[in-house]
Enzyme design. Structure first.
Site, PDB file in Angstrom:
ATOM      1  N   GLY B 176       0.806  -1.220  -0.116  1.00  0.00           N
ATOM      2  CA  GLY B 176       0.000  -0.087   0.047  1.00  0.00           C
ATOM      3  C   GLY B 176       0.798   1.334  -0.120  1.00  0.00           C
ATOM      4  O   GLY B 176       0.188   2.274   0.115  1.00  0.00           O
ATOM      5  N   ASP B 287      10.989   6.776  -4.014  1.00  0.00           N
ATOM      6  CA  ASP B 287      10.385   5.683  -3.910  1.00  0.00           C
ATOM      7  C   ASP B 287      11.385   4.621  -3.336  1.00  0.00           C
ATOM      8  O   ASP B 287      11.231   3.387  -3.881  1.00  0.00           O
ATOM      9  CB  ASP B 287       9.859   5.239  -5.225  1.00  0.00           C
ATOM     10  CG  ASP B 287       8.855   4.028  -5.277  1.00  0.00           C
ATOM     11  OD1 ASP B 287       8.678   3.347  -6.139  1.00  0.00           O
ATOM     12  OD2 ASP B 287       8.534   3.471  -4.100  1.00  0.00           O
TER      13      ASP B 287
END
Lengths: 245, 546
Positions: B176, B287
């Site tokens: 998630g 990321d």
């Protein structure tokens, strides 16, 4: 415009779909975005979905504000834009599951009190929240009463409700626990175990467990993390929800 | 039995023993995550004679076979991408039982994939693509309990990692981190499935570390701990890596360190209480998940024996921490192309951040896929080296402000693969590094990416597979290829070693899949890595001299 581009491409003997597939693979299919052949990565699935041509063209050119989808009108030549648009349109016939990943419609906007109630109902920062036992409005785990049919009249009623379906399970090899019966099919007895904050769907052999009426479990304990004003907001949300047909 | 298993004596390089023996009891081998087997019946001198003994085809070939098999007492336990589970006789490959979790019709967020089961307390535990944890009877495969951790449609999260059994509990980390979601690790009573504790990666209001998140950004800040942690039974600590901060590339609404994203956390198993943390990437905008495996090894550092935690992350660095208290000891680069920072100083501080910018492309190496994917490295106590699968890749990043929408993708921009300075779009290799100093010992080069885990054994062998389907053995000391077998399906899972009745096996899943696995097909058009879902088991031929 599209039809003209298609005609011109065909006249030129070029396979517009092959060109579009190549552009898609290089620019759109990265796993951070739409995935190979639009099968979905971190961006919505495109395979198996049909988009109005005008919308498709606009989104590819301009992007979608407030999302990660950029516009490509300054990044791709108009031939490449036409080709990739034709390619994405052709994905409509690709195999796809019943509902594509990442495409659930946004929830309809609610008036402020009801919106706050909805946020509280499903608040993931508190355990338990209502959504841990109630499925409603597209979210939540369906353990308890369908709140589409049942509407408590005030917060006292909400706290004090003592559902008859909560019984006491008496397993052979462990202490009794509050339980909701699910079914007794295929030689198995399945129950929701309500001991801890997340309900557990447990399977027993029928001879391993019996169910007795009544239970010390109370809805007051399940709602303990909510203050009275918060429960008022939740009631406002429940009243705002359309009744099921 | 006419052959004797030669159990290698672990070199005195380490005090604690993270090696597996006849069994492969846990996702990383043992709880120390070495991915190292003490079996040495198969060794450098005879591995050339390794033959396939059996193959098991699961029938669930969607998205390949990405799991690590678990082997206990001659039974092998395997999960597939769509949450089927199998118990297989490990010597013959015959099925004992199978099970299918009923996934809903909706396609799961980010696709269906599963990295393996955990086994303990007479149960087989599996996380599901719709955010359940299910427990099966180990002998029969009958479902005993299932828990829904949170409606997957709400959180945009699910479970793809193997669970971890720690004492009386089973612990799972969820995905998630690219959704508008606040990641968590959850522990359940292994026997009954009752909730024990939840550790939210992002501290809530009033909790220490909450001040590193302005406004409401804490609710959607990510940090998903989406792989499998490790456990030290002597220190009684669980170690887990946490994921990137959200939105991945844009931090405009979350200026602050964003604890505890992109961190290693040490938790007490009884309560989930945080004992210590180490944050590798404060205010992550690349990321750069820190979610990968934590290798626990006791090794000498500057002349003194230390209890270490070795952690290779997407950053291209392997962090060396003291696992008793999280003290930073060193960070050594394992990738060549690192441009997101100029370096890491002696205290672990990042120097010279090169961040993505709104509306304009910035070339950054490594790209968001990372210099390493989740496929695990292996540590050998015989060499003291960490065998690490490396990706050299760069990306053009463009940040974009984005409003969070619960359960929806929250990436904050776009990342497109970009060429390396030498013009190539990327390449991979397996390299052996000294665990403490990072000094590179040898490299096995490959034109694309190596996305399977590494297995090391006391036979001084290192095993892995490539996307073109070759499963092969290298000399652990020199990197020379000693054996290979064409399995037909690309390798995106984890091989293991085990023994049954005195015979050592090497087993590997094959069948290409996964999100990062999709990248090569965009980068190298015309290259096709084959799917499938087959487990192969190899051993020395029955009659050959050991």
């Amino acid at each position: 415009m599209m039809a003209l581009a298609l005609l011109l491409a065909q006249a030129a003997g070029e396979d517009i779909f092959a060109r579009g597939a190549a552009v898609f693979r290089k620019t759109c299919a990265t796993a951070y975005c739409h995935g190979p052949e639009g099968s979905a990565g971190r961006a919505p699935q495109l395979a198996g979905r049909r988009f109005p041509r005008r919308q498709l063209t606009a989104v590819i050119r301009e992007g979608i504000p407030n999302t990660s989808m950029p516009g490509f009108k300054d990044q791709l030549s108009s031939d490449d834009l036409n080709a990739v648009t034709a390619y994405v349109a052709s994905l409509a016939t690709a195999a796809a599951p019943a509902t594509a990943a990442g495409t659930a419609p946004a929830k309809p906007p609610a008036p402020p009190a009801a919106a706050r109630g909805r946020d509280l109902f499903f608040d993931p920062a508190r355990l338990p929240n209502c959504g841990v036992c109630h499925h409603l409005d597209g979210w939540g785990i369906a353990v308890a009463a369908d709140l589409g049919a049942v509407r408590p009249s005030n917060i006292a009623a909400l706290r004090q409700v003592r559902p008859a379906r909560v019984k006491t399970a008496q397993p052979r090899d462990e202490p009794p626990f509050p339980a909701v019966a699910v079914d007794s099919a295929r030689g198995e007895t399945r129950l929701w175990d309500l001991t801890a904050v997340l309900p557990v769907l447990r399977s027993f052999r029928p001879e391993e467990v019996t169910l007795a009426d009544g239970s010390p479990w109370s809805h007051a304990a399940a709602t303990r993390l909510y203050s009275d004003p918060e429960l008022e907001a939740i009631l406002a949300y429940l009243r705002w929800l359309p009744r099921p047909r | 039995m006419r052959s004797l298993l030669l159990l290698a004596v672990a070199a005195s390089l380490t005090a604690q023993d993270g090696a597996t023996g006849d069994n492969w009891p846990s996702y990383g081998g043992t709880h120390a995550a070495w991915r190292y087997s003490a079996l040495s019946q198969i060794h450098r001198g005879n591995v050339g004679r390794l033959v396939p003994v059996w193959a098991f085809q699961t029938g669930d070939s969607h998205n390949g076979l990405q799991a690590t098999p678990i082997v206990i007492d001659g039974v092998l336990y395997l999960s597939t991408s769509n949450n089927w589970a199998f118990a297989i006789d490990a010597a013959s490959g015959r099925q004992i039982w199978d099970y299918r979790f009923p996934l809903p019709k909706e396609a799961p967020m980010y696709g269906a994939q599963n990295r393996g089961v955990a086994v303990g307390h007479g149960r087989v535990f599996m996380g599901t693509a719709d955010n359940h944890l299910v427990a099966l009877d180990q002998k029969t495969g009958r479902e005993l309990w299932r828990v829904n951790l949170q409606d997957t449609r709400q959180c945009g999260c699910n479970i793809t990692a193997a669970p971890l059994v720690v004492k009386d509990k089973v612990v799972v980390g969820g995905t998630g981190g690219d959704s508008a979601h606040r990641g968590y690790i959850t522990a359940f009573d292994a026997r009954t499935g009752r909730f024990a504790w939840r550790f939210y990666v992002i501290p809530g209001p009033g909790e220490k570390g909450h001040e590193t998140w302005p406004g409401e950004s804490w609710r959607f800040g990510g940090g998903a701990p989406w792989m499998t942690g490790s456990y030290d039974p002597e220190l009684d600590l669980i170690y887990w890596g946490t994921g990137n901060a959200s939105s991945d590339l844009y931090a405009g609404s979350r200026r602050g360190d964003n604890l505890y994203t992109a961190s290693i956390v040490a938790l007490e198993p009884a309560t989930g209480k945080l004992r210590w943390h180490y944050q590798e990437v404060p205010q992550d905008v690349w990321d750069y998940d820190a979610a990968y495996e934590c290798i626990l090894a006791d090794l000498p550092v500057r002349g003194r024996m230390r209890k270490l935690l070795l952690h290779a992350s997407k950053t291209g660095y392997t962090f060396v921490l003291d696992r008793t208290n999280g003290e930073f000891l060193a960070a050594w680069p394992f990738a060549k192309h690192i441009s997101w920072i100029a370096g890491i100083d002696e205290g672990g501080k990042l120097v010279g951040r090169r961040e993505p910018v709104v509306g304009k492309q910035t070339l950054v190496c490594p790209g968001p896929a990372g210099a390493k994917s989740w496929n695990q490295a292996a540590f050998s106590p015989r060499t003291g080296w960490v065998y690490t699968p490396v990706m050299e890749l760069c990306a053009n990043l463009v940040a974009r402000p984005q409003e969070p929408e619960i359960g929806k993708v929250f990436f904050g921009g776009m990342a497109l693969p970009a060429p390396l300075p030498d013009g190539r779009m990327g390449y991979g290799y397996l390299a052996a590094f000294d665990a403490v100093t990072g000094r590179k010992q040898w490299t096995y080069d490959y034109p694309y990416y190596l996305l399977a885990s590494i297995l090391a054994t006391a036979g001084d062998l290192v095993f892995t597979g490539d996307p073109e389907g070759s499963f092969f053995a290298l000399d652990a000391r020199t990197g020379a290829k000693l054996w290979s077998f064409a399995t037909g399906g690309g390798h995106r899972g984890s091989s293991v070693s085990f023994a049954v009745g005195g015979r050592q096996f090497i087993a590997t899943p094959s069948g290409w899949g996964s999100i990062v696995g999709a990248n090569p097909e965009g980068i190298w058009p015309g290259v096709k890595f084959r799917g499938g879902s087959t487990l192969f088991a190899f051993a020395l031929p029955e009659e050959s001299p050991r």
